[in-house]
Motif scaffolding. Structure first.
Motif, mmCIF file in Angstrom:
data_model
loop_
_atom_site.group_PDB
_atom_site.id
_atom_site.type_symbol
_atom_site.label_atom_id
_atom_site.label_comp_id
_atom_site.label_asym_id
_atom_site.label_seq_id
_atom_site.Cartn_x
_atom_site.Cartn_y
_atom_site.Cartn_z
ATOM 1 N N LEU A 189 3.867 14.673 5.037
ATOM 2 C CA LEU A 189 4.777 13.899 5.872
ATOM 3 C C LEU A 189 4.815 14.485 7.273
ATOM 4 C CD1 LEU A 189 7.765 13.435 3.399
ATOM 5 C CD2 LEU A 189 5.888 11.838 3.840
ATOM 6 N N ARG A 190 4.950 13.602 8.262
ATOM 7 C CA ARG A 190 5.040 14.053 9.644
ATOM 8 C C ARG A 190 6.389 14.736 9.896
ATOM 9 N NH1 ARG A 190 4.016 10.272 15.060
ATOM 10 N NH2 ARG A 190 3.765 12.048 16.492
ATOM 11 N N VAL A 205 -1.736 12.425 7.371
ATOM 12 C CA VAL A 205 -0.323 12.502 7.751
ATOM 13 C C VAL A 205 0.259 11.098 7.774
ATOM 14 C CG1 VAL A 205 1.293 13.193 9.563
ATOM 15 C CG2 VAL A 205 -0.776 14.550 9.160
ATOM 16 N N VAL A 206 1.492 10.963 7.294
ATOM 17 C CA VAL A 206 2.212 9.692 7.368
ATOM 18 C C VAL A 206 3.647 9.972 7.797
ATOM 19 C CG1 VAL A 206 2.883 9.734 4.926
ATOM 20 C CG2 VAL A 206 2.808 7.551 6.163
ATOM 21 N N THR A 207 4.224 9.085 8.597
ATOM 22 C CA THR A 207 5.611 9.229 9.021
ATOM 23 C C THR A 207 6.540 8.765 7.907
ATOM 24 O OG1 THR A 207 4.980 8.845 11.323
ATOM 25 C CG2 THR A 207 7.312 8.600 10.770
ATOM 26 N N ALA A 208 7.511 9.595 7.564
ATOM 27 C CA ALA A 208 8.454 9.260 6.497
ATOM 28 C C ALA A 208 9.334 8.080 6.907
ATOM 29 C CB ALA A 208 9.314 10.481 6.171
ATOM 30 N N PRO A 209 9.842 7.345 5.934
ATOM 31 C CA PRO A 209 10.619 6.129 6.239
ATOM 32 C C PRO A 209 11.820 6.349 7.142
ATOM 33 C CG PRO A 209 10.018 6.171 3.925
ATOM 34 C CD PRO A 209 9.616 7.504 4.483
ATOM 35 N N SER A 250 -11.151 17.677 8.355
ATOM 36 C CA SER A 250 -10.894 16.325 8.855
ATOM 37 C C SER A 250 -9.397 16.031 8.792
ATOM 38 C CB SER A 250 -11.655 15.286 8.024
ATOM 39 O OG SER A 250 -13.053 15.483 8.141
ATOM 40 N N ALA A 251 -8.880 15.344 9.813
ATOM 41 C CA ALA A 251 -7.437 15.083 9.862
ATOM 42 C C ALA A 251 -7.173 13.734 10.498
ATOM 43 C CB ALA A 251 -6.721 16.182 10.648
ATOM 44 N N ALA A 252 -6.252 12.979 9.892
ATOM 45 C CA ALA A 252 -5.929 11.646 10.396
ATOM 46 C C ALA A 252 -4.483 11.316 10.080
ATOM 47 C CB ALA A 252 -6.850 10.604 9.769
ATOM 48 N N GLN A 253 -3.916 10.426 10.880
ATOM 49 C CA GLN A 253 -2.618 9.843 10.579
ATOM 50 C C GLN A 253 -2.834 8.403 10.157
ATOM 51 O OE1 GLN A 253 0.202 9.775 13.815
ATOM 52 N NE2 GLN A 253 1.803 8.766 12.611
ATOM 53 N N ILE A 254 -2.110 7.966 9.134
ATOM 54 C CA ILE A 254 -2.226 6.592 8.660
ATOM 55 C C ILE A 254 -0.882 5.882 8.788
ATOM 56 C CG2 ILE A 254 -4.137 7.097 7.088
ATOM 57 C CD1 ILE A 254 -2.114 7.080 4.782
ATOM 58 N N SER A 255 -0.925 4.564 8.724
ATOM 59 C CA SER A 255 0.303 3.775 8.820
ATOM 60 C C SER A 255 1.134 3.906 7.546
ATOM 61 C CB SER A 255 -0.044 2.312 9.067
ATOM 62 O OG SER A 255 -0.672 1.758 7.926
ATOM 63 N N ARG A 256 2.407 3.621 7.656
ATOM 64 C CA ARG A 256 3.265 3.624 6.473
ATOM 65 C C ARG A 256 2.781 2.586 5.461
ATOM 66 N NH1 ARG A 256 7.832 3.579 10.334
ATOM 67 N NH2 ARG A 256 8.750 5.640 10.484
ATOM 68 N N ARG A 257 2.316 1.465 5.969
ATOM 69 C CA ARG A 257 1.847 0.418 5.062
ATOM 70 C C ARG A 257 0.662 0.899 4.237
ATOM 71 N NH1 ARG A 257 0.030 -5.753 6.780
ATOM 72 N NH2 ARG A 257 -0.662 -6.414 4.704
ATOM 73 N N GLN A 267 9.605 10.895 0.019
ATOM 74 C CA GLN A 267 10.356 11.640 1.025
ATOM 75 C C GLN A 267 11.567 12.331 0.401
ATOM 76 O OE1 GLN A 267 12.024 9.407 4.292
ATOM 77 N NE2 GLN A 267 12.808 11.247 5.312
ATOM 78 N N SER A 268 12.235 11.661 -0.523
ATOM 79 C CA SER A 268 13.398 12.255 -1.168
ATOM 80 C C SER A 268 13.022 13.539 -1.890
ATOM 81 C CB SER A 268 14.013 11.253 -2.141
ATOM 82 O OG SER A 268 15.091 11.823 -2.844
#
Length: 548
Positions: A195-196, A236-240, A275-282, A299-300
Motif C-alpha cells: 500500500l502507498r 504499489v496501490v493507493t489504499a481506499p 522492477s517497480a510500478a504503481q497500479i490503479s485501485r481498479r 487495508q484494514s
C-alpha cells in the motif's frame, strides 16, 4: 503612494484605485469547476484577449485585483496545467509576452520577440510494452496498462520480471515505531504488493506519531526494504481511505537539456534488477477479488498491525514489463523582457542588471476535467503574477538600473529553463547584480514570508527588512541559505547574488486543488510592495556604487 518617496523615485506607482469589473470567463479556473480542455478553442486568441482586459488599464499596479486576473487566467483549466510542449503552456507564454509588451518591456537581443528558445528532450515509456499483468491458474485476471492504469516508478529497472505475488502491507520496517511489515512473510524471489504511504496516513489520530508523512512512505524507501529482503519487484496501490482524488497514473516523462542528461537521471534513481510500478485501485481490486478479498479489507488488515501473511495471494503470479520509448525533442521557451535604466540606450551596453524571475510551467493534467488538472495557482501562477506586476510598476517609475523580467519553462523538471537562460547568457551572468526569484508567494498568510538570500545579496536582505518593517509585513530572512529548489539556483551557481521569495508549502502543493481561489491576493500585493520598496533602495545603492 507612500509619502516617503518622491514621484520620480517610486518603484511602486499607483495608477488608479477604481472599483473593478468582474474578471472574464477564465476566472472559472479559480474553482474546481474550471473550464474543460477543448482542442477546438483558440487558446492563443483567448490568451491575447485576457492580456488586453480593461482591468489592466483601470487598476493600480501591484493591486490585488490585477494579481487575481493574472493568476486566474494562468491557473485556468483550459491551460491544462501548463506542461512544457503543450498548447496550454503556449497560451500562458503568449499571455506573459503580451503583458510585457504592454508595459513597454523590450525583447533582449538573445531572444526572438521576447522568447528565448529552450530545446528540450523528453523520454518516457512505450505504452504498448509497459504494464502489469496478474494471472491465476494460467488465466489473466487483471491487467494494468500504461498510461492510465499503471505507471513505472522512478526506482524501476527496465525489462520484464515475473514472480509469485506476496502482500507486504505498507512495505515498511520501522523499529522506532515498533512496526515491521516483513515479519512472518518470505519475499525472496517474489514481487511484493504494498500500500502507498504509511499506516494512518492523513489521520492525525492514527498511525505513526508524526504530523507529516515520514520517509518510510517514500517509494525509494519501500523499494529498498523489499530489495534488501530479496524481492525482485514491487507493485504499489493507493489504499481506499488515502485520498479520493482521481489517480494520476501517467507514465513518468523525464525532460532534459540533452538525451544523455535524461539517461543519467534515470540511472541515478534506478535499482538494478528490481522492477517497480504503481497500479490503479481498479486494477488492484480485480486482482484481489480473485482471492475473495477487497481493498478495504486488505487495508484494514494492514492498518491493524496484523501480519500481512493474513492476506494470502499465493495463487497469483504477477508480471511487470517496463520498456522505454525513444527520446524526442520538445520545443520550449522562456519569456523575457527588459526595461533600460532611465536615460540609458536600449538595449544597454555594459551596464549591470537586476533580473526578476519566476517559472511559468506546472505539472500538466491526466484528464480533461477540473479534478484531473494540476492548476498550479500558487505553484507558480502566483510568482508569474508577481513578475508581471513588478514589471508594470517598474515601467511607470524612474529606473536607476536596467531591469529584466523573465519567466522560465520546465522548472518542475529540474530548473531546465533557468539553466538554459544562464547557459546561453541571455543576460551574461557577470553583468547581473541581483536575481530575485518568486516561487509560490500566495499562501500561508499566518506565517512569515520567507526570503532566502545568498551571502552576496546581504545588502538586499537589509533593504527587505527595512521595507517590511515600514509596511508591517512579517518576514523571515534566511540569510546565506541557497538550495537547489527553484530557478535562483542556476544563477547562484554562475556567481550571481540571488534572492528567493516563498510563502511555504501547504496541503494543495502539487495537487489538483492548487486553484486560484485559494490565493491571498491582498497579502501578495503587500509582499510585492515590500519587494518594490527594497528594489528601489537597492537599485539606488547599486547605481551609486557602480557609477551607472
Amino acid at each position: 503612494m507612500n509619502e516617503r518617496h518622491g514621484p520620480t523615485r517610486l518603484w511602486v506607482l499607483a495608477i488608479g484605485l477604481l472599483a473593478l469589473p468582474s474578471v472574464a470567463f477564465w476566472t472559472a479556473g479559480c474553482s474546481r469547476r474550471a473550464a474543460v480542455v477543448d482542442p477546438a478553442r483558440d487558446l492563443m486568441e483567448i490568451a491575447r484577449r485576457a492580456a488586453d482586459e480593461p482591468i489592466f488599464d483601470t487598476a493600480a499596479a501591484l493591486s490585488p485585483d490585477r494579481l487575481r486576473a493574472h493568476a486566474s487566467f494562468l491557473a485556468d483549466g483550459a491551460l491544462a496545467g501548463r506542461f512544457p510542449g503543450t498548447a496550454g503552456i503556449d497560451a500562458a507564454e503568449e499571455y506573459i509576452r503580451r503583458r510585457l509588451v504592454k508595459v513597454g518591456a523590450v525583447s533582449p537581443p538573445a531572444t526572438d520577440d521576447h522568447a528565448h528558445g529552450v530545446a528540450l528532450f523528453a523520454s518516457d515509456f512505450d505504452p504498448g510494452r509497459t504494464g502489469v499483468t496478474v494471472s491465476a491458474d494460467g488465466r489473466v485476471i487483471a491487467v494494468g496498462s500504461a498510461p492510465l492504469a499503471m505507471r513505472p516508478l522512478p526506482v524501476t529497472d527496465l525489462g520484464s520480471v515475473e514472480a509469485q505475488l506476496v502482500f507486504a502491507g505498507y512495505g515498511i520496517t520501522a523499529p522506532e515505531h515498533d512496526w515491521d511489515d516483513y515479519r512472518e512473510i518470505d519475499v525472496d524471489g517474489r514481487i511484493v504488493l504494498v500500500l502507498r504511504y504509511e499506516p494512518g496516513a492523513f489521520d492525525a489520530d492514527a498511525g505513526f506519531p508524526s504530523a507529516e508523512l515520514t520517509d518510510h512512505s517514500l517509494f525509494a524507501t519501500k523499494a529498498a526494504a523489499a530489495r534488501n529482503r530479496g524481492a525482485v519487484g514491487m507493485i504499489v496501490v493507493t489504499a481506499p481511505t488515502h485520498g479520493d482524488e482521481p489517480e494520476d497514473l501517467r507514465t513518468p516523462m523525464t525532460l532534459g537539456l540533452d538525451p544523455r542528461a535524461i539517461a543519467a537521471r534515470w540511472a541515478r534513481s534506478r535499482v538494478t534488477g528490481f522492477s517497480a510500478a504503481q497500479i490503479s485501485r481498479r486494477t488492484a481490486s480485480e486482482m484481489i477479488a480473485a482471492v475473495g478479498l477487497d481493498l478495504e479489507t486488505v487495508q484494514s488488515i494492514a492498518d491493524s498491525g496484523l501480519s500481512p501473511a493474513a492476506v494470502d495471494l499465493s495463487g497469483l503470479i504477477a508480471r511487470i514489463d517496463v520498456e522505454p520509448a525513444e527520446a524526442r525533442p520538445v520545443a520550449a521557451r522562456n519569456i523575457v523582457g527588459f526595461l533600460s535604466a532611465t536615460g540609458s540606450p536600449s538595449p544597454p551596453g555594459g551596464a549591470r542588471w537586476i533580473v526578476i524571475g519566476a517559472h511559468h510551467d506546472h505539472l500538466g493534467s491526466f484528464g480533461d476535467t477540473a479534478d484531473a488538472i494540476y492548476h498550479g495557482a500558487d505553484d507558480n501562477a502566483s510568482g508569474v503574477a508577481g513578475v508581471l506586476e513588478l514589471a508594470a510598476a517598474t515601467s511607470l517609475a524612474e529606473r536607476p538600473v536596467n531591469v529584466a523580467f523573465a519567466t522560465f519553462t520546465a522548472e518542475e523538471e529540474g530548473l531546465l529553463g533557468s539553466r538554459a537562460f544562464v547557459r546561453d547568457a541571455v543576460i551574461p551572468p557577470e553583468r547581473i547584480a541581483l536575481m530575485v526569484n518568486l516561487d509560490m508567494i500566495g499562501r500561508n498568510p499566518d506565517k512569515p514570508v520567507r526570503v532566502y538570500t545568498s551571502p552576496a545579496a546581504d545588502g538586499f536582505a537589509d533593504a527587505v527588512a527595512r521595507a517590511a518593517e515600514v509596511r508591517g509585513l512579517e518576514v523571515s530572512l534566511r540569510r546565506g541559505v541557497v538550495e537547489e529548489v527553484s530557478d535562483h539556483y542556476p544563477f547562484h551557481q554562475a556567481g550571481v547574488p540571488v534572492v528567493s521569495v516563498f510563502t511555504g508549502l501547504h496541503d494543495d502543493y502539487h495537487r489538483v486543488t492548487d486553484t486560484a481561489d485559494r490565493l491571498d491576493y491582498d497579502r501578495m500585493s503587500r509582499i510585492l510592495t515590500v519587494l518594490a520598496d527594497a528594489l528601489t533602495e537597492y537599485a539606488q545603492q547599486l547605481r551609486q556604487s557602480t557609477g551607472q
